[in-house]
Design a protein around this motif. Structure first.
Motif, PDB file in Angstrom:
ATOM      1  N   SER A 115       7.314  11.593 -32.037  1.00 52.29           N
ATOM      2  CA  SER A 115       7.591  12.961 -32.493  1.00 52.29           C
ATOM      3  C   SER A 115       9.010  13.392 -32.140  1.00 52.29           C
ATOM      4  CB  SER A 115       6.575  13.937 -31.897  1.00 52.29           C
ATOM      5  OG  SER A 115       6.575  13.897 -30.483  1.00 52.29           O
ATOM      6  N   THR A 116       9.538  12.898 -31.017  1.00 52.33           N
ATOM      7  CA  THR A 116      10.929  13.193 -30.666  1.00 52.33           C
ATOM      8  C   THR A 116      11.882  12.619 -31.703  1.00 52.33           C
ATOM      9  OG1 THR A 116      10.436  13.228 -28.297  1.00 52.33           O
ATOM     10  CG2 THR A 116      12.730  12.893 -28.929  1.00 52.33           C
ATOM     11  N   ASP A 117      11.668  11.370 -32.067  1.00 54.84           N
ATOM     12  CA  ASP A 117      12.550  10.719 -33.040  1.00 54.84           C
ATOM     13  C   ASP A 117      12.399  11.326 -34.425  1.00 54.84           C
ATOM     14  OD1 ASP A 117      13.363   9.128 -30.992  1.00 54.84           O
ATOM     15  OD2 ASP A 117      12.140   7.400 -31.535  1.00 54.84           O
ATOM     16  N   PHE A 118      11.164  11.677 -34.780  1.00 53.59           N
ATOM     17  CA  PHE A 118      10.940  12.316 -36.076  1.00 53.59           C
ATOM     18  C   PHE A 118      11.597  13.698 -36.112  1.00 53.59           C
ATOM     19  CE2 PHE A 118       8.472  14.988 -38.977  1.00 53.59           C
ATOM     20  CZ  PHE A 118       8.501  14.219 -40.129  1.00 53.59           C
ATOM     21  N   PHE A 136      20.948  17.049 -31.894  1.00 54.77           N
ATOM     22  CA  PHE A 136      20.483  15.731 -32.353  1.00 54.77           C
ATOM     23  C   PHE A 136      20.840  14.647 -31.345  1.00 54.77           C
ATOM     24  CE2 PHE A 136      21.708  11.690 -34.295  1.00 54.77           C
ATOM     25  CZ  PHE A 136      20.478  11.280 -34.796  1.00 54.77           C
ATOM     26  N   LEU A 137      22.061  14.691 -30.814  1.00 53.49           N
ATOM     27  CA  LEU A 137      22.498  13.693 -29.843  1.00 53.49           C
ATOM     28  C   LEU A 137      21.608  13.733 -28.597  1.00 53.49           C
ATOM     29  CD1 LEU A 137      24.591  11.540 -29.015  1.00 53.49           C
ATOM     30  CD2 LEU A 137      25.986  13.393 -28.073  1.00 53.49           C
ATOM     31  N   ILE A 138      21.301  14.939 -28.130  1.00 51.71           N
ATOM     32  CA  ILE A 138      20.452  15.090 -26.947  1.00 51.71           C
ATOM     33  C   ILE A 138      19.049  14.581 -27.238  1.00 51.71           C
ATOM     34  CG2 ILE A 138      19.329  16.840 -25.494  1.00 51.71           C
ATOM     35  CD1 ILE A 138      22.006  18.383 -25.601  1.00 51.71           C
ATOM     36  N   LEU A 139      18.545  14.864 -28.445  1.00 54.33           N
ATOM     37  CA  LEU A 139      17.226  14.352 -28.823  1.00 54.33           C
ATOM     38  C   LEU A 139      17.237  12.829 -28.916  1.00 54.33           C
ATOM     39  CD1 LEU A 139      16.151  16.945 -31.542  1.00 54.33           C
ATOM     40  CD2 LEU A 139      14.934  16.457 -29.407  1.00 54.33           C
ATOM     41  N   TRP A 140      18.365  12.267 -29.352  1.00 56.90           N
ATOM     42  CA  TRP A 140      18.456  10.807 -29.415  1.00 56.90           C
ATOM     43  C   TRP A 140      18.320  10.208 -28.016  1.00 56.90           C
ATOM     44  CZ3 TRP A 140      21.092   6.736 -27.429  1.00 56.90           C
ATOM     45  CH2 TRP A 140      20.956   5.512 -28.090  1.00 56.90           C
TER      46      TRP A 140
END
Length: 419
Positions: free
Chosen positions: A144-147, A340-344
């Motif tokens: 779910s994080t990547d999605f 987005f970078l932090i989520l990556w």
């Protein structure tokens, strides 16, 4: 593993150490007392362990993609107060888990702890249930994080192009799978590489969050009133009871401040693990609770009053339109890209601790094909087989989005519920 098996395993390891005349360092000796031999390299110090723990929550990145839930369930009041109340409960669990980890610093985490705190006759079934719930939560959490990261990235591109480009399900699914694959690649490298990268993540994460708070306050054209920010309840759930609808707002904080013992899964790679791991867990979750609440309050203060418009947006990510309203296109694009970078990074460490969880569960013969999955690649000392099993499973889970966005969104809930 039963208590008798654990005692036997400990005796075998102790005997082997005595027979070879090898002197163990304090971490390896403590691990031997818990029934395991040292197999990973200990590349994580206090800073990198704290950064690892902080990266799990993701702060402004994960808050951004889950802000939808309180906004939908109870409006501004739910966003502010669900975080405040929920974070207190989350911290009670996090501090307790930190204390338990100080006594049992293994990559098995809580399912291993059960062997010591549950009546012996119930240990096998309770450990098995806990282990599988954790693995399910870890897998769906990483997925779910990547999605969410992929969705946020493409919706940011759409916003920057004035919505001339509209991402399709296929586009989001493909980008999510590409993100998952990059996490498989980085987690196939030696642990020292990830620990070196992770070490500075806390500076980026905290600094970015503070910068976002300041930018929102400076650039926002008009603040909402105190009554609207802290007291306005807008129930968009369809439930007739505002109280029941309000409760869905806790999905925000329970998803961000979750997986408390994820850092304990890195205990066998942390120096002075019985001290540094619990300190990292307690301090990182406290940072997330305090800084996260400030961020949620500021977002709610600066978002304007068009809650219905944000929820009806074609992007499905209200935070995109909120940032656009509060900061303008250029600043919104910059901060959304940073989210987005932090989520990556969040997804990268999620794959990391999930692979350690799977490897540890295989070590204790908790999954089919345990002998195959309990394996470290000789050159990198990484559980590469487990890493790519996770990549495969999460890629297949992501394909659900092609058939149903509702089913895909259920992955978010499954993560919080299982953990």
């Amino acid at each position: 593993m039963s208590a008798k098996d654990l005692e036997a395993k400990t005796n075998v390891i102790s005997s082997a150490v005595s027979a070879t005349g090898v002197s163990l360092d304090s971490d390896a000796a403590e691990l031997a007392d818990l029934g395991y031999k040292q197999e990973f390299k200990r590349d994580y110090n206090l800073l990198s362990t704290y950064s690892f723990a902080l990266s799990i929550s993701g702060l402004m990145g994960t808050i951004s993609i889950t802000y939808l839930y309180p906004l939908w369930s109870g409006g501004p009041a739910a966003a502010v107060w669900c975080w405040f109340v929920g974070s207190i409960g989350c911290l009670c669990i996090a501090w307790s888990v930190a204390e338990i980890t100080s006594c049992f610093p293994t990559s098995g985490g809580m399912y291993y702890v059960i062997a010591h705190v549950v009546p012996k006759k119930h240990v096998p079934i309770v450990s098995w249930i806990d282990g599988w719930l954790y693995l399910t939560g870890a897998l769906t959490g990483a997925c779910s994080t990547d999605f969410g990261a992929a969705t946020l990235l493409l919706q940011t591109v759409s916003m920057y192009q004035d919505y001339a480009y509209v991402p399709t399900r296929g586009h989001i699914t493909a980008v999510a799978i590409l993100v998952i694959i990059t996490h498989g690649i980085i987690n196939s490298l030696p642990g020292s590489v990830l620990s070196s990268i992770t070490k500075y993540y806390c500076i980026v994460n905290i600094g970015s969050t503070i910068a976002l708070i300041v930018t929102l306050l400076v650039k926002c054209p008009k603040y909402n009133t105190r009554g609207f920010t802290f007291g306005e309840v807008i129930n968009s759930t369809g439930w007739s009871s505002e109280g029941w609808g309000f409760l869905f707002g806790f999905l925000n904080v329970s998803w961000v401040m979750t997986c408390y013992d994820a850092t304990s899964r890195m205990s066998e790679e942390t120096k002075n693990a019985s001290l540094q791991t619990p300190i990292a867990i307690a301090s990182a979750l406290t940072t997330t609770a305090v800084l996260g609440w400030v961020l949620v309050v500021v977002i709610t203060l600066c978002m304007g009053t068009d809650v219905a418009g944000y929820l009806a947006s074609s992007s499905g990510q209200p935070i995109v339109d909120i940032f656009l309203h509060a900061m303008g296109k250029q600043a919104a694009t910059a901060y959304l890209a940073l989210c987005f970078l932090i989520l990556w990074f969040c997804g990268a460490v999620a794959t990391c601790y999930t692979s350690r969880s799977l490897w540890s569960f295989a070590r204790d013969k908790g999954i089919p094909g345990s002998e195959f999955w309990h394996h470290l690649t000789a050159k990198t000392k990484a559980p590469t087989r487990c890493v790519w099993l996770i990549v495969t499973i999460n890629s297949l889970l992501t394909l659900i989005n092609l058939g149903s966005t509702v089913a895909m969104n259920a992955i978010f809930s499954a993560c919080a519920i299982c953990f």
